[in-house]
Design an enzyme around this catalytic site. Structure first.
Site, PDB file in Angstrom:
ATOM      1  N   SER A 125      40.130  14.343  32.219  1.00 38.02           N
ATOM      2  CA  SER A 125      39.420  15.350  33.006  1.00 38.02           C
ATOM      3  C   SER A 125      38.284  14.735  33.804  1.00 38.02           C
ATOM      4  O   SER A 125      37.653  13.775  33.365  1.00 38.02           O
ATOM      5  CB  SER A 125      38.854  16.413  32.055  1.00 38.02           C
ATOM      6  OG  SER A 125      37.929  17.240  32.724  1.00 38.02           O
ATOM      7  N   TYR A 150      33.764  18.593  23.763  1.00 34.43           N
ATOM      8  CA  TYR A 150      35.094  18.607  24.420  1.00 34.43           C
ATOM      9  C   TYR A 150      35.160  17.448  25.412  1.00 34.43           C
ATOM     10  O   TYR A 150      36.093  16.632  25.371  1.00 34.43           O
ATOM     11  CB  TYR A 150      35.345  19.933  25.145  1.00 34.43           C
ATOM     12  CG  TYR A 150      36.422  19.791  26.188  1.00 34.43           C
ATOM     13  CD1 TYR A 150      36.098  19.642  27.535  1.00 34.43           C
ATOM     14  CD2 TYR A 150      37.757  19.703  25.819  1.00 34.43           C
ATOM     15  CE1 TYR A 150      37.076  19.444  28.483  1.00 34.43           C
ATOM     16  CE2 TYR A 150      38.733  19.506  26.752  1.00 34.43           C
ATOM     17  CZ  TYR A 150      38.399  19.369  28.090  1.00 34.43           C
ATOM     18  OH  TYR A 150      39.364  19.151  29.024  1.00 34.43           O
ATOM     19  N   LYS A 154      37.459  13.634  25.615  1.00 30.00           N
ATOM     20  CA  LYS A 154      38.247  13.068  26.725  1.00 30.00           C
ATOM     21  C   LYS A 154      37.805  11.613  26.981  1.00 30.00           C
ATOM     22  O   LYS A 154      38.622  10.725  27.158  1.00 30.00           O
ATOM     23  CB  LYS A 154      38.071  13.910  27.987  1.00 30.00           C
ATOM     24  CG  LYS A 154      38.718  15.270  27.919  1.00 30.00           C
ATOM     25  CD  LYS A 154      40.222  15.166  27.680  1.00 30.00           C
ATOM     26  CE  LYS A 154      40.875  16.529  27.558  1.00 30.00           C
ATOM     27  NZ  LYS A 154      42.318  16.423  27.221  1.00 30.00           N
TER      28      LYS A 154
HETATM   29  C1  WQD Z   1      34.163  26.661  38.266  1.00 32.13           C
HETATM   30  C2  WQD Z   1      32.965  27.189  39.046  1.00 32.13           C
HETATM   31  C3  WQD Z   1      31.181  28.028  37.658  1.00 32.13           C
HETATM   32  C4  WQD Z   1      33.365  31.426  36.025  1.00 32.13           C
HETATM   33  C5  WQD Z   1      36.104  23.618  33.555  1.00 32.13           C
HETATM   34  C6  WQD Z   1      35.882  22.757  32.375  1.00 32.13           C
HETATM   35  C7  WQD Z   1      36.379  21.371  32.669  1.00 32.13           C
HETATM   36  C8  WQD Z   1      37.813  21.432  33.116  1.00 32.13           C
HETATM   37  C9  WQD Z   1      37.972  22.369  34.301  1.00 32.13           C
HETATM   38  C10 WQD Z   1      39.382  21.025  31.348  1.00 32.13           C
HETATM   39  C11 WQD Z   1      31.639  26.787  38.393  1.00 32.13           C
HETATM   40  C12 WQD Z   1      31.783  29.139  38.508  1.00 32.13           C
HETATM   41  C13 WQD Z   1      33.045  30.272  36.731  1.00 32.13           C
HETATM   42  C14 WQD Z   1      32.724  32.648  36.332  1.00 32.13           C
HETATM   43  C15 WQD Z   1      31.484  31.529  38.046  1.00 32.13           C
HETATM   44  N1  WQD Z   1      38.642  21.887  32.068  1.00 32.13           N
HETATM   45  N2  WQD Z   1      32.115  30.338  37.727  1.00 32.13           N
HETATM   46  N3  WQD Z   1      31.802  32.648  37.342  1.00 32.13           N
HETATM   47  O1  WQD Z   1      33.356  24.528  34.743  1.00 32.13           O
HETATM   48  O2  WQD Z   1      34.269  23.389  36.836  1.00 32.13           O
HETATM   49  O3  WQD Z   1      35.420  23.101  34.663  1.00 32.13           O
HETATM   50  O4  WQD Z   1      37.464  23.658  33.891  1.00 32.13           O
HETATM   51  O5  WQD Z   1      39.430  19.828  31.462  1.00 32.13           O
HETATM   52  O6  WQD Z   1      36.277  20.619  31.481  1.00 32.13           O
HETATM   53  O7  WQD Z   1      34.505  22.712  32.156  1.00 32.13           O
HETATM   54  O8  WQD Z   1      35.516  25.304  35.835  1.00 32.13           O
HETATM   55  O9  WQD Z   1      36.381  27.532  36.411  1.00 32.13           O
HETATM   56  O10 WQD Z   1      34.662  27.338  34.545  1.00 32.13           O
HETATM   57  O11 WQD Z   1      33.944  27.019  36.895  1.00 32.13           O
HETATM   58  O12 WQD Z   1      30.642  31.573  38.957  1.00 32.13           O
HETATM   59  O13 WQD Z   1      32.975  33.722  35.723  1.00 32.13           O
HETATM   60  O14 WQD Z   1      32.988  28.616  39.016  1.00 32.13           O
HETATM   61  O15 WQD Z   1      29.774  28.150  37.621  1.00 32.13           O
HETATM   62  O16 WQD Z   1      30.721  26.544  39.439  1.00 32.13           O
HETATM   63  P1  WQD Z   1      34.512  24.080  35.540  1.00 32.13           P
HETATM   64  P2  WQD Z   1      35.169  26.866  35.863  1.00 32.13           P
END
Ligand code: WQD
Length: 338
Positions: A125, A150, A154
């Site tokens: 990741s 987590y 990785k």
């Molecule tokens: C994306 C953006 C949030 C939800 C995660 C894991 C990472 C990987 C990919 C596995 C961010 C914003 C989100 C919401 C929001 N997974 N958001 N409201 O955090 O980039 O990565 O998934 O490997 O390990 O951490 O993805 O989709 O949670 O967030 O505003 O209800 O959307 O702040 O900027 P993230 P995400």
């Protein structure tokens, strides 16, 4: 040729099984069904016409893993997705994450080390980079202190594979560092099935779109970005699945230059949260209800991939746009709620 896909009932795993079968591979899935449903097998079969061999198994059970490989000596490659992956839960239950994610990896590598030749693809990741100093992010960007257990599993997983490959020339491995996977198979037979309230942005958007959620909370619009919201590299899950097949074929054909390689798998394009919302509104024709709230602790400002190595060395390039991926996510959400 028989390929083991661990976690093959999961979101990315199931899409990868479809692409493997499309390329003529015989697939065996091991999954403990802790975060996936056995019905996914039916979805895969409805797409490819072939039901994968399935074994429900806890990969933390060393004896069971040994027995599987004794009974399946013709497994020539493993694509390893099986892992716990909820960032927040990993902070509360670190030992569960280290036992599951590291234990299962070690037991599988021990079995592959008994073979004359083995190919191994590891689901890693972009989280290993933390907040990278420079965009787009290349594979030699420094691996930073993990934000969560987590993320640490990785990083540790990559180090365990690297150290093992150093002393096991018969083991050939590739770690794929995913950016943000999204969407669903165009057939709407398989897709993302988050359990409970989605943590990730895209499923929360589509669940809000179908009325399952009241409104989306946008976690902060005061970041130093074009519109104040965080930037990510949203990659279509079918593109990501195909990257696994290309990586596996690279190893099977002996085209790898080292016996441990790392590739970033993204589109190379950064999209803000507001741009993702706009994409949803465009493809669905619906207005999305959302409000701006405080930042989410642990979120980084920006992450998108430099895809040069993936394009030029691995020979893979993402084909689908954000809108096309979002359309697939929306079609899937409507299908499973109908
Ligand atoms: C994306 C953006 C949030 C939800 C995660 C894991 C990472 C990987 C990919 C596995 C961010 C914003 C989100 C919401 C929001 N997974 N958001 N409201 O955090 O980039 O990565 O998934 O490997 O390990 O951490 O993805 O989709 O949670 O967030 O505003 O209800 O959307 O702040 O900027 P993230 P995400």
């Amino acid at each position: 040729m028989k390929i083991l896909v661990t976690g093959g009932l999961g979101f990315i795993g199931s899409h990868t099984v479809v692409e493997l079968q499309n390329k003529g591979f015989e697939v065996v899935i091991i999954d403990d069904c802790s975060n996936a449903d056995e019905n996914v097998l039916g979805g895969i079969e409805r797409i490819t016409g072939e039901k994968p061999i399935f074994e429900k198994m806890d990969l933390k059970d060393k004896e069971k893993v040994e027995c599987f490989f004794q009974n399946n000596p013709d497994v020539e490659g493993v694509i390893h997705f099986a892992a716990s992956k909820a960032v927040g839960e990993s902070v509360e239950k670190p030992l569960l994450y280290y036992e599951n994610n590291i234990g299962s990896l070690v037991y599988i590598l021990k079995e592959l080390n008994k073979k004359n030749k083995a190919s191994f693809i590891f689901s890693s990741s972009c989280t290993v980079y933390g907040q990278a100093d420079k965009m787009p992010i290349t594979e030699n960007a420094p691996v930073k202190e993990a934000e969560s257990p987590y993320g640490n599993t990785k990083q540790m997983g990559e180090e365990i594979i690297r150290d093992t490959c150093k002393v096991s020339p018969s083991l050939n491995a590739i770690a794929l560092r995913y950016f943000n996977p999204m969407g669903a198979h165009p057939s709407t037979e398989i897709g993302e099935l988050p359990i409970g309230v989605p943590q990730n942005l895209v499923p929360f958007i589509t669940q809000t779109g179908v009325g399952l959620r009241e409104e989306l909370s946008v976690f902060g619009d005061d970041y130093p970005t074009k519109d104040g919201t965080c930037i990510r590299d949203y990659i279509y899950v079918v593109d990501l699945a195909k990257a696994h097949v290309v990586a596996l074929e690279r190893l099977l054909a002996g085209k790898n230059s080292e016996n441990y390689e790392v590739f970033n798998v993204g589109t190379g394009k950064g999209s803000s949260v507001l741009e993702v919302i706009n994409s949803f509104e465009k493809v669905s024709g619906k207005k999305l209800k959302y409000k701006i709230v405080d930042r989410r602790p642990g979120d980084i400002t920006s992450a998108y991939a430099d895809t040069t190595r993936a394009n030029e060395v691995l020979g893979w390039k993402s084909q689908y746009s954000l809108d096309e991926a979002m359309k697939s996510a929306w079609d899937w959400e409507q299908k499973i709620r109908s």
